[in-house]
Write an enzyme that holds these catalytic residues in place. Sequence first.
Site, PDB file in Angstrom:
ATOM      1  CB  SER A 144      -7.995  -4.237 -93.287  1.00  0.00           C
ATOM      2  OG  SER A 144      -6.859  -4.486 -94.088  1.00  0.00           O
ATOM      3  CE1 TYR A 157     -10.156  -4.782 -98.393  1.00  0.00           C
ATOM      4  CE2 TYR A 157      -8.120  -4.223 -97.159  1.00  0.00           C
ATOM      5  CZ  TYR A 157      -9.229  -4.887 -97.224  1.00  0.00           C
ATOM      6  OH  TYR A 157      -9.418  -6.005 -96.464  1.00  0.00           O
TER       7      TYR A 157
HETATM    8  P1  NDP Z   1     -14.990 -13.031 -98.496  1.00  0.00           P
HETATM    9  O1  NDP Z   1     -14.603 -12.628-100.020  1.00  0.00           O
HETATM   10  O2  NDP Z   1     -15.022 -14.327 -98.185  1.00  0.00           O
HETATM   11  O3  NDP Z   1     -16.013 -12.156 -97.817  1.00  0.00           O
HETATM   12  C1  NDP Z   1     -16.497 -10.929 -98.238  1.00  0.00           C
HETATM   13  C2  NDP Z   1     -17.902 -11.106 -98.180  1.00  0.00           C
HETATM   14  O4  NDP Z   1     -18.522  -9.682 -98.602  1.00  0.00           O
HETATM   15  C3  NDP Z   1     -18.682 -12.042 -99.054  1.00  0.00           C
HETATM   16  O5  NDP Z   1     -19.577 -12.654 -97.995  1.00  0.00           O
HETATM   17  C4  NDP Z   1     -19.446 -11.142 -99.897  1.00  0.00           C
HETATM   18  O6  NDP Z   1     -20.609 -11.621-100.315  1.00  0.00           O
HETATM   19  C5  NDP Z   1     -19.758  -9.887 -99.493  1.00  0.00           C
HETATM   20  N1  NDP Z   1     -19.934  -8.686-100.191  1.00  0.00           N
HETATM   21  C6  NDP Z   1     -18.972  -8.245-100.921  1.00  0.00           C
HETATM   22  N2  NDP Z   1     -19.468  -7.086-101.827  1.00  0.00           N
HETATM   23  C7  NDP Z   1     -20.960  -7.237-101.330  1.00  0.00           C
HETATM   24  C8  NDP Z   1     -22.077  -6.552-101.670  1.00  0.00           C
HETATM   25  N3  NDP Z   1     -21.863  -5.494-102.592  1.00  0.00           N
HETATM   26  N4  NDP Z   1     -23.077  -6.674-101.242  1.00  0.00           N
HETATM   27  C9  NDP Z   1     -23.096  -7.796-100.169  1.00  0.00           C
HETATM   28  N5  NDP Z   1     -22.156  -8.513 -99.725  1.00  0.00           N
HETATM   29  C10 NDP Z   1     -21.000  -8.161-100.273  1.00  0.00           C
HETATM   30  O7  NDP Z   1     -13.534 -12.564 -97.684  1.00  0.00           O
HETATM   31  P2  NDP Z   1     -13.422 -12.305 -96.232  1.00  0.00           P
HETATM   32  O8  NDP Z   1     -13.956 -13.213 -95.294  1.00  0.00           O
HETATM   33  O9  NDP Z   1     -11.774 -12.568 -95.946  1.00  0.00           O
HETATM   34  O10 NDP Z   1     -13.505 -10.648 -96.192  1.00  0.00           O
HETATM   35  C11 NDP Z   1     -14.591 -10.110 -95.034  1.00  0.00           C
HETATM   36  C12 NDP Z   1     -14.120  -8.816 -94.648  1.00  0.00           C
HETATM   37  O11 NDP Z   1     -12.930  -9.025 -93.757  1.00  0.00           O
HETATM   38  C13 NDP Z   1     -13.925  -7.911 -95.494  1.00  0.00           C
HETATM   39  O12 NDP Z   1     -14.517  -6.594 -95.317  1.00  0.00           O
HETATM   40  C14 NDP Z   1     -12.565  -7.681 -95.661  1.00  0.00           C
HETATM   41  O13 NDP Z   1     -11.851  -6.455 -96.135  1.00  0.00           O
HETATM   42  C15 NDP Z   1     -11.946  -8.104 -94.353  1.00  0.00           C
HETATM   43  N6  NDP Z   1     -10.626  -8.341 -94.240  1.00  0.00           N
HETATM   44  C16 NDP Z   1     -10.066  -9.647 -94.516  1.00  0.00           C
HETATM   45  C17 NDP Z   1      -9.013  -9.954 -94.393  1.00  0.00           C
HETATM   46  C18 NDP Z   1      -8.511 -11.285 -94.564  1.00  0.00           C
HETATM   47  O14 NDP Z   1      -7.015 -11.450 -94.650  1.00  0.00           O
HETATM   48  N7  NDP Z   1      -8.983 -12.449 -95.351  1.00  0.00           N
HETATM   49  C19 NDP Z   1      -7.795  -9.212 -93.736  1.00  0.00           C
HETATM   50  C20 NDP Z   1      -8.439  -7.894 -93.295  1.00  0.00           C
HETATM   51  C21 NDP Z   1      -9.797  -7.448 -93.419  1.00  0.00           C
HETATM   52  P3  NDP Z   1     -21.063 -12.243-101.733  1.00  0.00           P
HETATM   53  O15 NDP Z   1     -20.254 -13.450-102.104  1.00  0.00           O
HETATM   54  O16 NDP Z   1     -22.399 -12.680-101.593  1.00  0.00           O
HETATM   55  O17 NDP Z   1     -21.064 -11.091-102.782  1.00  0.00           O
END
Ligand code: NDP
Length: 254
Positions: A144, A157
């Site tokens: 991130s 985070y």
């Molecule tokens: P989303 O909320 O769309 O995606 C997060 C994903 O993580 C979901 O698919 C969710 O699946 C999964 N997840 C969370 N907790 C669990 C768990 N305990 N077990 C299994 N799956 C889990 O957000 P993003 O696409 O934005 O995030 C994806 C990654 O990118 C993350 O690591 C985030 O920190 C990182 N990121 C995002 C940024 C942004 O601006 N969007 C910036 C920087 C980093 P489910 O819904 O099935 O739980």
Amino acid sequence: MQLFDLSGRVAVITGGNGGIGLGMAKGMAAAGATIVVAGRDAAKNTAAVNEILSGGGKASAIPVDVLQEQSCRALVADTMKSHGRLDILVNNAGMSIRKQPEDYTLAEWHTVLDSNLTSAFLCSQAAYPAMKKGGAGKIINIGSMMSIFGAPFATAYAASKGGMVQMTKSLATAWAKDGIQVNAILPGWIDTALTRRAREQVDGLHESVLKRTPAARWGVPDDFAGIAVFLAAPASDFVTGAAIAVDGGYSSLA
Ligand code: NDP
């Protein structure tokens, strides 16, 4: 082009059922990989698989809760059972609890660290024997801007995402001898469910991101298709331990 060909490769993507994970999944599927969508939410898993299939890709889902050690290990075991190989692991699952540091409970701290960082370690550790046996592997960890910067609402985070970069470097040095490359992607501000929640909770976030991002827009999940293919493909075979920003220039602006 063979440099970017993922035909015959099996890619597990935690959190592959939406947002950035699904953007990467669709990119790798278009390059020929068979995708294992690994999320908690069964309906989201099914929808993501259907989206990849309808685009002409190959995909199936394995439910996982990355907060559970056994679930991470079962994800890899079930992938091996179904596909007989694991070539690419994307540690993308993540979440945040936005609070001032003084208000954090220990349980909340652990939930963020375990979801984002410990899960990536466990899945990588579980994947290692299969990749080592195959003589090759690609691990892609999602960091991130908080791997580099801090924010008052993001202590846990930022700790998890900073740790992700240092873990990436250490795994890269440990497993280079086995033909496994481990790299990190550092997304800028991307329009997903995660940041839609952040925009509701943090006043002025939308405007400040637009103002500070040289590309003058929020990123979208499809912006991650290309970097995912590169880091999963033979094109990156001598790239390991790197942390690559995909941020519209956000981290380059003083
Ligand atoms: P989303 O909320 O769309 O995606 C997060 C994903 O993580 C979901 O698919 C969710 O699946 C999964 N997840 C969370 N907790 C669990 C768990 N305990 N077990 C299994 N799956 C889990 O957000 P993003 O696409 O934005 O995030 C994806 C990654 O990118 C993350 O690591 C985030 O920190 C990182 N990121 C995002 C940024 C942004 O601006 N969007 C910036 C920087 C980093 P489910 O819904 O099935 O739980």
